[in-house]
Scaffold this motif. Sequence first.
Motif, PDB file in Angstrom:
ATOM      1  N   LYS A  89       0.824  -1.215   0.000  1.00  0.00           N
ATOM      2  CA  LYS A  89       0.000   0.000   0.000  1.00  0.00           C
ATOM      3  C   LYS A  89       0.856   1.263   0.000  1.00  0.00           C
ATOM      4  O   LYS A  89       0.344   2.365  -0.210  1.00  0.00           O
ATOM      5  CB  LYS A  89      -0.917   0.004   1.225  1.00  0.00           C
ATOM      6  N   PHE A  90       2.151   1.091   0.265  1.00  0.00           N
ATOM      7  CA  PHE A  90       3.048   2.240   0.370  1.00  0.00           C
ATOM      8  C   PHE A  90       4.182   2.115  -0.641  1.00  0.00           C
ATOM      9  O   PHE A  90       4.489   1.019  -1.120  1.00  0.00           O
ATOM     10  CB  PHE A  90       3.622   2.337   1.787  1.00  0.00           C
ATOM     11  N   LEU A  91       4.805   3.242  -0.956  1.00  0.00           N
ATOM     12  CA  LEU A  91       5.949   3.220  -1.862  1.00  0.00           C
ATOM     13  C   LEU A  91       7.101   2.453  -1.222  1.00  0.00           C
ATOM     14  O   LEU A  91       7.338   2.567  -0.017  1.00  0.00           O
ATOM     15  CB  LEU A  91       6.394   4.650  -2.180  1.00  0.00           C
ATOM     16  N   PRO A  92       7.832   1.661  -2.004  1.00  0.00           N
ATOM     17  CA  PRO A  92       8.918   0.864  -1.433  1.00  0.00           C
ATOM     18  C   PRO A  92      10.133   1.706  -1.074  1.00  0.00           C
ATOM     19  O   PRO A  92      10.555   2.574  -1.837  1.00  0.00           O
ATOM     20  CB  PRO A  92       9.250  -0.125  -2.559  1.00  0.00           C
ATOM     21  N   MET A  93      10.680   1.446   0.088  1.00  0.00           N
ATOM     22  CA  MET A  93      11.960   1.989   0.490  1.00  0.00           C
ATOM     23  C   MET A  93      13.013   0.889   0.307  1.00  0.00           C
ATOM     24  O   MET A  93      12.658  -0.295   0.195  1.00  0.00           O
ATOM     25  CB  MET A  93      11.917   2.448   1.950  1.00  0.00           C
ATOM     26  N   PRO A  94      14.286   1.219   0.274  1.00  0.00           N
ATOM     27  CA  PRO A  94      15.303   0.174   0.126  1.00  0.00           C
ATOM     28  C   PRO A  94      15.158  -0.951   1.149  1.00  0.00           C
ATOM     29  O   PRO A  94      15.331  -2.128   0.815  1.00  0.00           O
ATOM     30  CB  PRO A  94      16.615   0.939   0.307  1.00  0.00           C
ATOM     31  N   ALA A  95      14.822  -0.604   2.388  1.00  0.00           N
ATOM     32  CA  ALA A  95      14.662  -1.623   3.424  1.00  0.00           C
ATOM     33  C   ALA A  95      13.523  -2.583   3.088  1.00  0.00           C
ATOM     34  O   ALA A  95      13.597  -3.783   3.395  1.00  0.00           O
ATOM     35  CB  ALA A  95      14.406  -0.965   4.778  1.00  0.00           C
ATOM     36  N   ASP A  96      12.460  -2.073   2.459  1.00  0.00           N
ATOM     37  CA  ASP A  96      11.345  -2.933   2.063  1.00  0.00           C
ATOM     38  C   ASP A  96      11.789  -3.949   1.016  1.00  0.00           C
ATOM     39  O   ASP A  96      11.426  -5.128   1.073  1.00  0.00           O
ATOM     40  CB  ASP A  96      10.199  -2.087   1.496  1.00  0.00           C
ATOM     41  N   VAL A  97      12.563  -3.481   0.052  1.00  0.00           N
ATOM     42  CA  VAL A  97      13.028  -4.365  -1.016  1.00  0.00           C
ATOM     43  C   VAL A  97      13.972  -5.428  -0.450  1.00  0.00           C
ATOM     44  O   VAL A  97      13.886  -6.611  -0.796  1.00  0.00           O
ATOM     45  CB  VAL A  97      13.735  -3.560  -2.123  1.00  0.00           C
ATOM     46  N   ILE A  98      14.863  -5.020   0.447  1.00  0.00           N
ATOM     47  CA  ILE A  98      15.798  -5.964   1.065  1.00  0.00           C
ATOM     48  C   ILE A  98      15.039  -7.023   1.862  1.00  0.00           C
ATOM     49  O   ILE A  98      15.363  -8.217   1.809  1.00  0.00           O
ATOM     50  CB  ILE A  98      16.796  -5.214   1.966  1.00  0.00           C
ATOM     51  N   ALA A  99      14.018  -6.596   2.601  1.00  0.00           N
ATOM     52  CA  ALA A  99      13.223  -7.550   3.379  1.00  0.00           C
ATOM     53  C   ALA A  99      12.547  -8.566   2.469  1.00  0.00           C
ATOM     54  O   ALA A  99      12.493  -9.761   2.785  1.00  0.00           O
ATOM     55  CB  ALA A  99      12.177  -6.801   4.208  1.00  0.00           C
ATOM     56  N   GLN A 100      12.041  -8.102   1.340  1.00  0.00           N
ATOM     57  CA  GLN A 100      11.384  -9.016   0.405  1.00  0.00           C
ATOM     58  C   GLN A 100      12.400  -9.980  -0.211  1.00  0.00           C
ATOM     59  O   GLN A 100      12.114 -11.174  -0.378  1.00  0.00           O
ATOM     60  CB  GLN A 100      10.681  -8.225  -0.701  1.00  0.00           C
ATOM     61  N   ILE A 101      13.582  -9.477  -0.545  1.00  0.00           N
ATOM     62  CA  ILE A 101      14.621 -10.341  -1.121  1.00  0.00           C
ATOM     63  C   ILE A 101      15.015 -11.428  -0.128  1.00  0.00           C
ATOM     64  O   ILE A 101      15.118 -12.608  -0.478  1.00  0.00           O
ATOM     65  CB  ILE A 101      15.856  -9.514  -1.525  1.00  0.00           C
ATOM     66  N   LYS A 102      15.225 -11.039   1.122  1.00  0.00           N
ATOM     67  CA  LYS A 102      15.614 -12.024   2.136  1.00  0.00           C
ATOM     68  C   LYS A 102      14.509 -13.048   2.362  1.00  0.00           C
ATOM     69  O   LYS A 102      14.778 -14.227   2.605  1.00  0.00           O
ATOM     70  CB  LYS A 102      15.968 -11.314   3.442  1.00  0.00           C
ATOM     71  N   GLY A 103      13.267 -12.597   2.273  1.00  0.00           N
ATOM     72  CA  GLY A 103      12.162 -13.531   2.417  1.00  0.00           C
ATOM     73  C   GLY A 103      12.120 -14.543   1.293  1.00  0.00           C
ATOM     74  O   GLY A 103      11.875 -15.732   1.510  1.00  0.00           O
ATOM     75  N   ILE A 104      12.391 -14.085   0.066  1.00  0.00           N
ATOM     76  CA  ILE A 104      12.401 -14.983  -1.088  1.00  0.00           C
ATOM     77  C   ILE A 104      13.547 -15.981  -0.984  1.00  0.00           C
ATOM     78  O   ILE A 104      13.386 -17.180  -1.217  1.00  0.00           O
ATOM     79  CB  ILE A 104      12.512 -14.171  -2.395  1.00  0.00           C
ATOM     80  N   VAL A 105      14.732 -15.484  -0.608  1.00  0.00           N
ATOM     81  CA  VAL A 105      15.914 -16.342  -0.509  1.00  0.00           C
ATOM     82  C   VAL A 105      15.723 -17.407   0.564  1.00  0.00           C
ATOM     83  O   VAL A 105      16.167 -18.549   0.421  1.00  0.00           O
ATOM     84  CB  VAL A 105      17.168 -15.489  -0.215  1.00  0.00           C
ATOM     85  N   SER A 106      15.026 -17.033   1.656  1.00  0.00           N
ATOM     86  CA  SER A 106      14.848 -17.983   2.761  1.00  0.00           C
ATOM     87  C   SER A 106      13.885 -19.111   2.414  1.00  0.00           C
ATOM     88  O   SER A 106      13.850 -20.130   3.101  1.00  0.00           O
ATOM     89  CB  SER A 106      14.345 -17.247   4.006  1.00  0.00           C
ATOM     90  N   GLU A 107      13.112 -18.947   1.347  1.00  0.00           N
ATOM     91  CA  GLU A 107      12.164 -19.986   0.938  1.00  0.00           C
ATOM     92  C   GLU A 107      12.813 -20.906  -0.092  1.00  0.00           C
ATOM     93  O   GLU A 107      12.309 -21.106  -1.194  1.00  0.00           O
ATOM     94  CB  GLU A 107      10.901 -19.342   0.370  1.00  0.00           C
ATOM     95  N   ASP A 108      13.966 -21.462   0.272  1.00  0.00           N
ATOM     96  CA  ASP A 108      14.719 -22.292  -0.664  1.00  0.00           C
ATOM     97  C   ASP A 108      14.548 -23.785  -0.402  1.00  0.00           C
ATOM     98  O   ASP A 108      15.205 -24.610  -1.040  1.00  0.00           O
ATOM     99  CB  ASP A 108      16.208 -21.933  -0.609  1.00  0.00           C
TER     100      ASP A 108
END
Length: 255
Positions: free
Chosen positions: A59-78
Amino acid sequence: MQKNDFTEFSEMLDAIWSLKGPVPTASQKAMFFRVLAEYPLNEVRAGLDAHVKDPIRGKFLPMPADVIAQIKGIVSEDGRPGAEEAWAMAVRARDEAVTIVWTAEMSEAMGVCQPLVQAGDDVGARMAFKEAYTRLVAQARESRIPPEWVVSLGHDAAGRDSVLLPHVQAGRLSADVLSVPQIGLGQVLALPAPADATPKNLALRAQALQRLAELRDEIAAQHDIGFSNDAERERLQALKAEAQRRVDEYAKEAA
């Protein structure tokens, strides 16, 4: 990301910000790029896409921290199990008769706690394993190393397939590791009757198999002579449906 990725990254950021209002300024894009530079462009793209799909953060514009959190979440689902599940799987290695399936991180962590296992200190061994495993998994994910599942065969050959089959079904292992190939429906129907089968059940089974064979032959004959009219075509479709219904019934019984 590399310097030559900046243009594509900038276009992605513009596309997302335009959903809410004005696109980011050149200095904002430069700051974004600098903070996210350690991640490959494909992971940044996946992180931005995940942010947009997130029902809360999106619902909000992404900040760098938001993108990093999403990347780490994707990587952890391995597919690597959590520390507790990994311990429950790895601790079975104490029994040399048992076949186990584990990852390189589980094997290495078990080696770390092995002295405690041999000393009979299960609590200490579990804590040491979890600490080592968590660290090793974090390092592997940081290096983008995919999980590698390997088999450690135990002395009990009879119990191997019961351990391996769930991992084959989960896609972690190839079916080649199984000592007994998985059989299809036709082979199930051809298996001998169970020891407690009654004469009546055996007779019904034989009749059903004979009828299935007749339906198969009728369908094959129709393919050979072709269709003379719509009625014949409809009759063939009905025969196919009947044959499929019978096969489905036996599949359920076999399961």
